[in-house]
Design a protein around this motif. Structure first.
Motif, PDB file in Angstrom:
ATOM      1  N   GLU A  61       2.962   8.697  11.402  1.00  0.00           N
ATOM      2  CA  GLU A  61       2.179   9.285  10.846  1.00  0.00           C
ATOM      3  C   GLU A  61       2.800  10.468   9.900  1.00  0.00           C
ATOM      4  N   ALA A 119       2.442   7.521   6.732  1.00  0.00           N
ATOM      5  CA  ALA A 119       1.642   7.085   6.561  1.00  0.00           C
ATOM      6  C   ALA A 119       0.645   8.253   5.952  1.00  0.00           C
ATOM      7  N   ARG A 179      -0.550   7.567   1.806  1.00  0.00           N
ATOM      8  CA  ARG A 179      -2.047   6.636   1.776  1.00  0.00           C
ATOM      9  C   ARG A 179      -2.087   7.648   0.180  1.00  0.00           C
ATOM     10  N   ALA A 239       1.245   3.287  11.985  1.00  0.00           N
ATOM     11  CA  ALA A 239       0.250   2.586  11.082  1.00  0.00           C
ATOM     12  C   ALA A 239      -1.154   1.918  10.687  1.00  0.00           C
ATOM     13  N   ALA A 288      -3.927   4.945  11.099  1.00  0.00           N
ATOM     14  CA  ALA A 288      -3.740   5.951  10.121  1.00  0.00           C
ATOM     15  C   ALA A 288      -3.893   4.788   9.213  1.00  0.00           C
ATOM     16  N   LEU A 335      -3.510   2.137   6.799  1.00  0.00           N
ATOM     17  CA  LEU A 335      -2.740   1.649   6.362  1.00  0.00           C
ATOM     18  C   LEU A 335      -2.065  -0.090   7.188  1.00  0.00           C
ATOM     19  N   VAL A 359      -0.423  -3.274   7.239  1.00  0.00           N
ATOM     20  CA  VAL A 359       1.278  -3.206   8.063  1.00  0.00           C
ATOM     21  C   VAL A 359       1.626  -4.925   7.958  1.00  0.00           C
ATOM     22  N   PHE A 401       5.160  -0.795   5.497  1.00  0.00           N
ATOM     23  CA  PHE A 401       3.123  -0.338   5.279  1.00  0.00           C
ATOM     24  C   PHE A 401       2.801   0.304   4.125  1.00  0.00           C
TER      25      PHE A 401
END
Length: 341
Positions: free
Chosen positions: A203, A206, A210, A263, A266, A268, A270, A326
């Protein structure tokens, strides 16, 4: 005490913990990691990072970070590749996530020609710049909780003393909310392991990816934990994990499923979980190995061939070790990885 508390004390105690008191890597240590086997491993990951940097518009400033960097060998090999990409090394703000003072000293010598910032936790990495992140054999060293399925619930592995000897035992069985989804999918006697620190690590990574960049996790393990994988290594051999606390490396196989789920949650994109051998072949390790082989002979050539096999062959590290990547939504997937289905 719970197994994860036991692992944390054995590995990280400031005075007597395994990582706080020694350099455990290499032939003279207790285990050897892929970067110590051959420069090929780091070079392939460096090429992957470089392509993603170019695919994302070559940001003028980014955080290049590794968690659990060992001796600094992997980062050194990555930086050697990035130096050949115009502008990339100059744009990199290098961070190492390392809690051990002993290993920080080793890393500083390995990377003495580079400016490096150390931090103790992934959460301490810069928050706004794009993050290009690598973790090789990092999650496997995070403490785990281990549960055995019974007819009525889950009994947790605990460590206690019996006749001045440490032994593992089981707590009374109970139903647990965090394992409720697994109850119907398992049978009495099945063992499930969870790593409480792994998802917060993902987390934190991630949240930074971002802003741009990518993350690669490489470790031994699989998808959806099942079975007892807790182990101790000393001098490259399995040993009793309760015999000499703080003297052996304690690890467990990584469950990649919750990492991927964190991920995705969050926001993203993957990749599929990918076998290390497959990833390295896709990135061109055999062609690079052949180019280097042309400059070697005799024992050096034999060692080089053996190292390539050890990294890629399914009977060695090629299948046991997996990789997950990711990137931000909409960004191209890193080379060597396919999007998760």
């Amino acid at each position: 005490m719970r197994l994860d508390h036991y692992m944390a004390a054995c590995l990280l105690d400031p005075q007597a913990g395994y990582y706080a008191t020694r350099d455990p890597f290499g032939q003279a240590g207790d285990f050897i990691t892929a970067p110590e086997i051959s420069q090929l491993f780091g070079e392939m990951l460096g090429l992957c990072l470089a392509q993603v940097w170019m695919d994302q518009g070559a940001p003028a400033c980014f955080t290049l970070a590794e968690a659990g960097p060992g001796r600094g060998t992997l980062m050194a090999d990555i930086l050697r590749v990035l130096a050949r990409v115009p502008g990339m090394l100059e744009a990199a703000d290098i961070h190492l996530v390392e809690a051990s003072p002993t290993l920080r000293e080793v890393q500083a010598k390995t990377l003495e020609h580079h400016q490096v910032t150390w931090c103790e936790r992934v959460e301490d990495l810069p928050e706004t710049a794009p993050l290009f992140f690598v973790a090789n054999e990092f999650i496997d060293a995070l403490p785990i909780r281990q549960f055995t399925r019974t007819e009525t619930g889950w009994a947790e592995t605990q460590v206690g003393a019996e006749d001045d000897t440490l032994r593992a035992g089981l707590s009374p069985a109970t139903r647990l909310a965090l394992l409720e989804p697994r109850f119907a999918l398992t049978r009495p006697g099945d063992i499930v392991e969870i790593c409480p620190q792994a998802v917060p690590v993902v987390e934190a990574v991630a949240a930074r990816v971002r802003h741009g960049g990518m993350a690669i996790f490489v470790d031994y393990g699989g998808w959806r934990s099942l079975g007892d994988t807790f182990q101790a290594l000393e001098k490259h051999e399995p040993v009793d994990p309760f015999a000499c606390p703080g003297q052996a490396d304690l690890t467990a196989h990584v469950d990649f499923e919750p990492l991927a789920q964190a991920a995705v949650a969050a926001g993203l994109a993957v990749s599929e979980m990918t076998a290390q051998g497959v990833l390295l072949e896709r990135l061109g390790i055999t062609q690079r190995a052949q180019a280097l082989a042309g400059k070697l002979s005799d024992a050096a050539l034999e060692d080089h061939i053996a190292a390539h096999r050890r990294l890629t062959h399914p009977s060695e590290m090629g299948q046991l070790f997996k990789a997950l990547a990711f990137v931000p939504q909409g960004a191209p997937m890193p080379p060597g990885f396919a999007p998760a289905g």
